[in-house]
Design a protein around this motif. Structure first.
Motif, PDB file in Angstrom:
ATOM      1  N   LEU A   7       0.829  -1.205   0.000  1.00  0.00           N
ATOM      2  CA  LEU A   7       0.000   0.000   0.000  1.00  0.00           C
ATOM      3  C   LEU A   7       0.866   1.258   0.000  1.00  0.00           C
ATOM      4  N   GLU A   8       1.962   1.234   0.763  1.00  0.00           N
ATOM      5  CA  GLU A   8       2.850   2.400   0.801  1.00  0.00           C
ATOM      6  C   GLU A   8       3.562   2.604  -0.535  1.00  0.00           C
ATOM      7  N   ASN A   9       3.981   1.522  -1.158  1.00  0.00           N
ATOM      8  CA  ASN A   9       4.682   1.638  -2.445  1.00  0.00           C
ATOM      9  C   ASN A   9       3.733   2.056  -3.563  1.00  0.00           C
ATOM     10  N   GLY A  10       2.451   1.787  -3.376  1.00  0.00           N
ATOM     11  CA  GLY A  10       1.493   2.147  -4.415  1.00  0.00           C
ATOM     12  C   GLY A  10       1.218   0.969  -5.325  1.00  0.00           C
ATOM     13  N   LEU A  11       0.056   0.983  -5.895  1.00  0.00           N
ATOM     14  CA  LEU A  11      -0.326  -0.127  -6.774  1.00  0.00           C
ATOM     15  C   LEU A  11       0.508  -0.138  -8.057  1.00  0.00           C
ATOM     16  N   ILE A  12       0.970   1.018  -8.490  1.00  0.00           N
ATOM     17  CA  ILE A  12       1.750   1.055  -9.740  1.00  0.00           C
ATOM     18  C   ILE A  12       3.096   0.374  -9.541  1.00  0.00           C
ATOM     19  N   ASN A  13       3.798   0.727  -8.463  1.00  0.00           N
ATOM     20  CA  ASN A  13       5.099   0.098  -8.207  1.00  0.00           C
ATOM     21  C   ASN A  13       4.940  -1.393  -7.900  1.00  0.00           C
ATOM     22  N   THR A  14       3.885  -1.758  -7.161  1.00  0.00           N
ATOM     23  CA  THR A  14       3.653  -3.161  -6.858  1.00  0.00           C
ATOM     24  C   THR A  14       3.313  -3.928  -8.124  1.00  0.00           C
ATOM     25  N   GLY A  15       2.540  -3.309  -9.010  1.00  0.00           N
ATOM     26  CA  GLY A  15       2.217  -3.955 -10.283  1.00  0.00           C
ATOM     27  C   GLY A  15       3.449  -4.141 -11.138  1.00  0.00           C
ATOM     28  N   MET A  70      -2.678  -7.144  -2.112  1.00  0.00           N
ATOM     29  CA  MET A  70      -2.598  -6.128  -1.069  1.00  0.00           C
ATOM     30  C   MET A  70      -3.816  -6.218  -0.135  1.00  0.00           C
ATOM     31  N   LEU A  71      -5.015  -6.300  -0.690  1.00  0.00           N
ATOM     32  CA  LEU A  71      -6.221  -6.388   0.137  1.00  0.00           C
ATOM     33  C   LEU A  71      -6.260  -7.687   0.940  1.00  0.00           C
ATOM     34  N   SER A  72      -5.860  -8.792   0.304  1.00  0.00           N
ATOM     35  CA  SER A  72      -5.875 -10.079   1.008  1.00  0.00           C
ATOM     36  C   SER A  72      -4.931 -10.069   2.197  1.00  0.00           C
ATOM     37  N   GLU A  73      -3.742  -9.500   2.004  1.00  0.00           N
ATOM     38  CA  GLU A  73      -2.766  -9.517   3.089  1.00  0.00           C
ATOM     39  C   GLU A  73      -3.131  -8.534   4.202  1.00  0.00           C
ATOM     40  N   LEU A  74      -3.665  -7.373   3.853  1.00  0.00           N
ATOM     41  CA  LEU A  74      -4.056  -6.416   4.879  1.00  0.00           C
ATOM     42  C   LEU A  74      -5.241  -6.933   5.710  1.00  0.00           C
ATOM     43  N   ILE A  75      -6.306  -7.302   5.015  1.00  0.00           N
ATOM     44  CA  ILE A  75      -7.515  -7.740   5.737  1.00  0.00           C
ATOM     45  C   ILE A  75      -7.285  -9.090   6.410  1.00  0.00           C
ATOM     46  N   GLY A  76      -6.653 -10.040   5.659  1.00  0.00           N
ATOM     47  CA  GLY A  76      -6.419 -11.358   6.227  1.00  0.00           C
ATOM     48  C   GLY A  76      -5.482 -11.330   7.417  1.00  0.00           C
ATOM     49  N   GLY A  77      -4.448 -10.520   7.346  1.00  0.00           N
ATOM     50  CA  GLY A  77      -3.527 -10.416   8.478  1.00  0.00           C
ATOM     51  C   GLY A  77      -4.201  -9.843   9.714  1.00  0.00           C
ATOM     52  N   ALA A  78      -5.045  -8.816   9.528  1.00  0.00           N
ATOM     53  CA  ALA A  78      -5.744  -8.226  10.676  1.00  0.00           C
ATOM     54  C   ALA A  78      -6.714  -9.231  11.296  1.00  0.00           C
ATOM     55  N   LEU A  79      -7.403 -10.019  10.456  1.00  0.00           N
ATOM     56  CA  LEU A  79      -8.339 -11.013  10.981  1.00  0.00           C
ATOM     57  C   LEU A  79      -7.610 -12.126  11.740  1.00  0.00           C
ATOM     58  N   LEU A  80      -6.442 -12.527  11.241  1.00  0.00           N
ATOM     59  CA  LEU A  80      -5.677 -13.552  11.948  1.00  0.00           C
ATOM     60  C   LEU A  80      -5.219 -13.062  13.324  1.00  0.00           C
ATOM     61  N   ILE A  81      -4.757 -11.826  13.382  1.00  0.00           N
ATOM     62  CA  ILE A  81      -4.306 -11.284  14.665  1.00  0.00           C
ATOM     63  C   ILE A  81      -5.469 -11.224  15.663  1.00  0.00           C
ATOM     64  N   ALA A  82      -6.640 -10.784  15.193  1.00  0.00           N
ATOM     65  CA  ALA A  82      -7.791 -10.685  16.088  1.00  0.00           C
ATOM     66  C   ALA A  82      -8.401 -12.045  16.406  1.00  0.00           C
TER      67      ALA A  82
END
Length: 217
Positions: free
Chosen positions: A29-37, A56-68
């Protein structure tokens, strides 16, 4: 004791795996979708911008759900599928990143099978759901018992209470006494009719007077 150790191990695994996934998604997310692409394009992935968005969405949302510890079974399977797809379609050029991807995928699958443990949001939600279900079942059983009991009772009027005799005064004499013979005889003679002179009683009836003989000439 074993259950406590399992819960602690599940908590550590969830926080570690979920934290790594969340950090990777945050970096994208910090690097931006263009650089990640562009990185996914270098790895030979088709539609690199779509891959960058999905991962990006899978890792952000999935990581938060795993922690909780929320929906760990489903989240673990989704993260495992994401890691497997990246490994097959866009294998990282860095071997360390490849090993990390394999370990994250395996840990996600293990958490999906084992569960989140008792130190998780899933466990609290399950406990509340079970308590509400138990309360509903208890209320339904009580209502069924009440209906069955009402059906078993006969529809008969209530019996009148037995009348209790009035209390007897301690000075009142209620014992039976024999009737004196003299009084009984006097009352009997008083009740009998007085026969007329010359009349006799025969079987309770008056005997007619004797007829005189007719004189003969």
């Amino acid at each position: 004791m074993k259950q406590v150790l399992r819960d602690l191990a599940a908590l550590v695994a969830r926080v570690g795996v979920g934290g790594i996934f969340f950090a990777n998604g945050w970096t994208k997310l910090e690097n931006g979708l263009i650089n990640t692409g562009a990185k996914f394009l270098e790895q030979g992935a088709p539609a690199p911008q779509a891959w960058a968005t999905v991962t990006m969405l899978s890792e952000l949302i999935g990581g938060a759900l795993l922690i909780a510890g929320l929906a760990v079974s489903i989240t673990g399977l989704i993260l495992f599928a994401e890691a497997l797809a990246v490994f097959l379609v866009a294998t990282p050029l860095n071997p360390i990143t490849t090993n990390e991807l394999i370990l994250l995928g395996a840990a996600s699958l293990l958490l999906a099978v084992v569960g989140a443990g008792r130190v998780s949001v899933d466990h609290m939600v399950v406990i509340r759901r079970r308590e509400s279900e138990a309360a509903s079942e208890f209320a339904a059983d009580s209502e069924a018992d009440r209906v069955i009991a009402s059906l078993r009772e006969p529809d008969t009027p209530a019996e009148a209470p037995e009348e209790t005799p009035p209390p007897v005064s301690p000075t009142e004499d209620t014992a039976p006494h024999p009737r004196p013979r003299a009084q009984a005889a006097e009352s009997k003679r008083a009740d009998d009719p007085i026969p007329a002179p010359g009349d006799t009683l025969v079987a309770g009836r008056k005997k007619p007077p004797p007829r005189g003989r007719r004189p003969t000439d």
